[in-house]
Motif scaffolding. Structure first.
Motif, PDB file in Angstrom:
ATOM      1  N   UNK A  26      39.295  12.246  -2.766  1.00 15.43           N
ATOM      2  CA  UNK A  26      40.190  12.388  -3.914  1.00 15.43           C
ATOM      3  C   UNK A  26      39.644  13.505  -4.791  1.00 15.43           C
ATOM      4  N   UNK A  27      40.482  14.485  -5.104  1.00 16.83           N
ATOM      5  CA  UNK A  27      40.031  15.700  -5.774  1.00 16.83           C
ATOM      6  C   UNK A  27      40.577  15.917  -7.180  1.00 16.83           C
ATOM      7  N   UNK A  28      41.532  15.137  -7.618  1.00 18.23           N
ATOM      8  CA  UNK A  28      42.126  15.369  -8.928  1.00 18.23           C
ATOM      9  C   UNK A  28      41.159  14.928 -10.021  1.00 18.23           C
ATOM     10  N   UNK A  29      40.748  15.831 -10.913  1.00 16.77           N
ATOM     11  CA  UNK A  29      39.825  15.436 -11.982  1.00 16.77           C
ATOM     12  C   UNK A  29      40.467  14.388 -12.907  1.00 16.77           C
ATOM     13  N   UNK A  30      39.617  13.528 -13.437  1.00 15.32           N
ATOM     14  CA  UNK A  30      40.072  12.557 -14.430  1.00 15.32           C
ATOM     15  C   UNK A  30      39.533  12.987 -15.785  1.00 15.32           C
ATOM     16  N   UNK A  31      40.412  13.095 -16.739  1.00 14.69           N
ATOM     17  CA  UNK A  31      40.012  13.480 -18.092  1.00 14.69           C
ATOM     18  C   UNK A  31      39.240  12.339 -18.752  1.00 14.69           C
ATOM     19  N   UNK A  32      38.354  12.709 -19.659  1.00 19.40           N
ATOM     20  CA  UNK A  32      37.641  11.708 -20.454  1.00 19.40           C
ATOM     21  C   UNK A  32      38.644  10.988 -21.344  1.00 19.40           C
ATOM     22  N   UNK A  33      38.412   9.708 -21.533  1.00 20.73           N
ATOM     23  CA  UNK A  33      39.253   8.911 -22.423  1.00 20.73           C
ATOM     24  C   UNK A  33      38.402   8.330 -23.555  1.00 20.73           C
ATOM     25  N   UNK A  34      37.489   9.136 -24.047  1.00 19.44           N
ATOM     26  CA  UNK A  34      36.582   8.682 -25.102  1.00 19.44           C
ATOM     27  C   UNK A  34      37.300   8.476 -26.434  1.00 19.44           C
ATOM     28  N   UNK A  35      38.542   8.913 -26.525  1.00 18.03           N
ATOM     29  CA  UNK A  35      39.335   8.681 -27.735  1.00 18.03           C
ATOM     30  C   UNK A  35      39.744   7.216 -27.864  1.00 18.03           C
ATOM     31  N   UNK A  40      36.193   1.207 -28.343  1.00 15.52           N
ATOM     32  CA  UNK A  40      35.360   0.391 -27.468  1.00 15.52           C
ATOM     33  C   UNK A  40      36.131  -0.838 -26.993  1.00 15.52           C
ATOM     34  N   UNK A  41      36.903  -1.437 -27.876  1.00 14.18           N
ATOM     35  CA  UNK A  41      37.702  -2.614 -27.515  1.00 14.18           C
ATOM     36  C   UNK A  41      38.746  -2.264 -26.460  1.00 14.18           C
ATOM     37  N   UNK A  42      39.434  -1.138 -26.623  1.00 11.65           N
ATOM     38  CA  UNK A  42      40.449  -0.732 -25.650  1.00 11.65           C
ATOM     39  C   UNK A  42      39.824  -0.480 -24.273  1.00 11.65           C
TER      40      UNK A  42
END
Length: 136
Positions: A91-100, A103-105
């Motif tokens: 699998x080659x599609x990069x995954x973006x960070x979801x740090x936005x 912590x609960x989510x």
């Protein structure tokens, strides 16, 4: 009479403990996690968690989901750019960070993923997410 009361008592408490183990799938964390999944994850990983061949990896039956909690939390917080091989497919599609996400989510959505699509793994706590976020 005492035997009947004892049997009813044992049936009630054995049923109660069964119900308590079955509740997590309908817990607040699971319900909140599904909402986060539907909003941020479903487009790539699909409604059934099977992903998109050669692009977005499946969330079904993979150690990336059911294995190390810290690795999974890091993937959500930092994203992933390296190709992954899962079940012999790359699998080659990069995954973006979801740090936005809060912590609960993150705890909720990862608990949801680890206990949906046929997966059965432990919940992820807010404290575990907070600890990984602090390591940045």
């Amino acid at each position: 009479m005492k035997a009947t009361v004892l049997v009813v008592f044992l049936m009630f408490f054995s049923n109660l403990s069964y119900t308590q183990t079955a509740l997590p799938l309908k817990s607040k964390s699971m319900l909140s996690g599904k909402k986060v999944y539907d909003m941020y994850c479903q487009a790539c990983h699909q409604a059934d968690g099977n992903g998109v061949p050669r692009l977005n990896p499946p969330l079904v039956g993979t150690v990336y989901v059911t294995g190390s909690k810290t690795r999974l939390i890091d993937i959500v917080l930092k994203g992933l750019t390296d190709p992954l091989e899962i079940n012999g497919e790359e699998y080659n599609n990069p995954m973006a960070a979801h740090s936005f996400l809060t912590d609960q989510q993150i705890a909720d959505v990862l608990t949801y993923i680890r206990n949906s699509f046929g997966n059965k793994a432990g919940a992820i706590s807010v404290a575990e997410v907070k600890k990984q976020r602090a390591k940045k």
